[in-house]
Motif scaffolding. Sequence first.
Motif, short mmCIF file in Angstrom:
data_model
loop_
_atom_site.label_atom_id
_atom_site.label_comp_id
_atom_site.label_asym_id
_atom_site.label_seq_id
_atom_site.Cartn_x
_atom_site.Cartn_y
_atom_site.Cartn_z
N THR A 51 9.97 -14.32 -11.46
CA THR A 51 9.90 -15.16 -10.28
C THR A 51 11.24 -15.11 -9.57
OG1 THR A 51 9.29 -17.36 -9.45
CG2 THR A 51 10.68 -17.29 -11.41
N VAL A 52 11.24 -15.40 -8.29
CA VAL A 52 12.47 -15.41 -7.49
C VAL A 52 12.79 -16.86 -7.15
CG1 VAL A 52 13.59 -14.65 -5.37
CG2 VAL A 52 11.96 -13.14 -6.53
N ILE A 53 14.02 -17.27 -7.45
CA ILE A 53 14.40 -18.66 -7.16
C ILE A 53 15.69 -18.69 -6.34
CG2 ILE A 53 13.27 -19.61 -9.21
CD1 ILE A 53 16.05 -19.78 -10.51
N PRO A 54 15.70 -19.46 -5.24
CA PRO A 54 16.95 -19.73 -4.54
C PRO A 54 17.66 -20.88 -5.23
CG PRO A 54 14.98 -20.21 -3.17
CD PRO A 54 14.54 -20.05 -4.58
N GLN A 204 37.00 -27.38 -23.58
CA GLN A 204 35.74 -27.40 -24.33
C GLN A 204 34.67 -28.25 -23.63
OE1 GLN A 204 36.24 -28.13 -28.59
NE2 GLN A 204 36.54 -25.93 -28.83
N GLU A 205 34.68 -28.22 -22.31
CA GLU A 205 33.67 -28.91 -21.51
C GLU A 205 32.87 -27.88 -20.73
OE1 GLU A 205 36.33 -32.96 -20.68
OE2 GLU A 205 35.96 -31.52 -19.07
N ILE A 206 31.55 -28.06 -20.68
CA ILE A 206 30.69 -27.16 -19.93
C ILE A 206 29.74 -27.95 -19.05
CG2 ILE A 206 30.79 -25.27 -21.60
CD1 ILE A 206 28.18 -26.19 -22.76
N THR A 207 29.24 -27.29 -18.01
CA THR A 207 28.28 -27.91 -17.10
C THR A 207 27.22 -26.90 -16.73
OG1 THR A 207 28.03 -29.25 -15.09
CG2 THR A 207 29.47 -27.32 -14.96
N LEU A 208 26.10 -27.37 -16.20
CA LEU A 208 25.03 -26.48 -15.80
C LEU A 208 25.30 -25.91 -14.41
CD1 LEU A 208 21.77 -28.38 -16.90
CD2 LEU A 208 23.20 -26.80 -18.21
N THR A 209 24.87 -24.69 -14.18
CA THR A 209 24.98 -24.07 -12.86
C THR A 209 23.77 -24.44 -12.01
OG1 THR A 209 23.79 -22.08 -13.56
CG2 THR A 209 26.20 -22.10 -13.88
N GLU A 210 23.84 -24.11 -10.72
CA GLU A 210 22.70 -24.35 -9.83
C GLU A 210 21.49 -23.56 -10.28
OE1 GLU A 210 22.43 -26.57 -7.39
OE2 GLU A 210 24.43 -27.25 -7.94
N LYS A 211 21.73 -22.38 -10.81
CA LYS A 211 20.63 -21.56 -11.34
C LYS A 211 19.92 -22.29 -12.47
CE LYS A 211 19.74 -17.11 -13.65
NZ LYS A 211 20.36 -15.87 -14.18
N ALA A 212 20.68 -22.83 -13.40
CA ALA A 212 20.10 -23.55 -14.53
C ALA A 212 19.34 -24.78 -14.06
CB ALA A 212 21.18 -23.95 -15.52
N LYS A 213 19.90 -25.53 -13.12
CA LYS A 213 19.25 -26.74 -12.62
C LYS A 213 17.88 -26.41 -12.01
CE LYS A 213 23.71 -28.80 -11.41
NZ LYS A 213 24.58 -29.23 -10.28
N THR A 214 17.82 -25.32 -11.26
CA THR A 214 16.56 -24.93 -10.62
C THR A 214 15.53 -24.51 -11.67
OG1 THR A 214 17.78 -24.20 -8.66
CG2 THR A 214 15.52 -23.43 -8.89
#
Length: 243
Positions: A51-54, A204-214
Amino acid sequence: MYDNEQVLAAFRLYSQLSRDGQADTESMRQYIANDMIRGLVDQFAQEVDCTVIPAGDKLYLVPIAVTSPFHVKNATLKKEFLSAKAKNIDLYMMYLAILVLFGEFYDSYHSYEMTRDFITMGNWLESVDARIQALKEHDPEDLQALDAEYDYNWSQLVEKWDAIDDLRESSKQQDGRTNSRLGFLSLVQNFLIQQGLVSDLGNQEITLTEKAKTIVQRYYMDTEYNRGILELISSLERRKEGA
């Protein structure tokens, strides 16, 4: 009907996606603005089970089935992201760690809105460990029944987690070379970074990217894709809190 220019534009966009896994901002604008081009690109992606996601300012090509040629194969995961000695149970553990990580950002799998901005590696470790400890409270026969119901090796996960040497958890050197639970999560983190799903904030802190959120909003909560495993993990959290 599509004209020749639309077909060529769509093919160029799909070629970029298939080559790089993503397309730039201008390509995303073209994809969103032109219904004909978007329809063609989506058809091309469907032919390869993708699938293609913006997301954010880019387009991404994301496989949605193991049959997709763009799906990361188990052998590749073991060789490139875990270790030469990795077995299938290591992949199960990796999958569980990722599900738990995403759940920590989304209020235990019941919300599509992020409830935190980042998580520390230590908090991630504690959250995975809490789920494993809740699993250990089940009788062996109950665990075997869960194995069959979810087609998932919960019993072996418990054994694997216990077998990982956690005597060096306090070591300052916690990376892929460290045979520890935190070292294992470091390997999973590297995979997620390579796939563009998390960002390393340092300390040692990480966050989600916009790709992951979508991806989370579109597929993560869907039982069709997670086979009900999220609900079981959520029940383990409730069991932990009720203890």
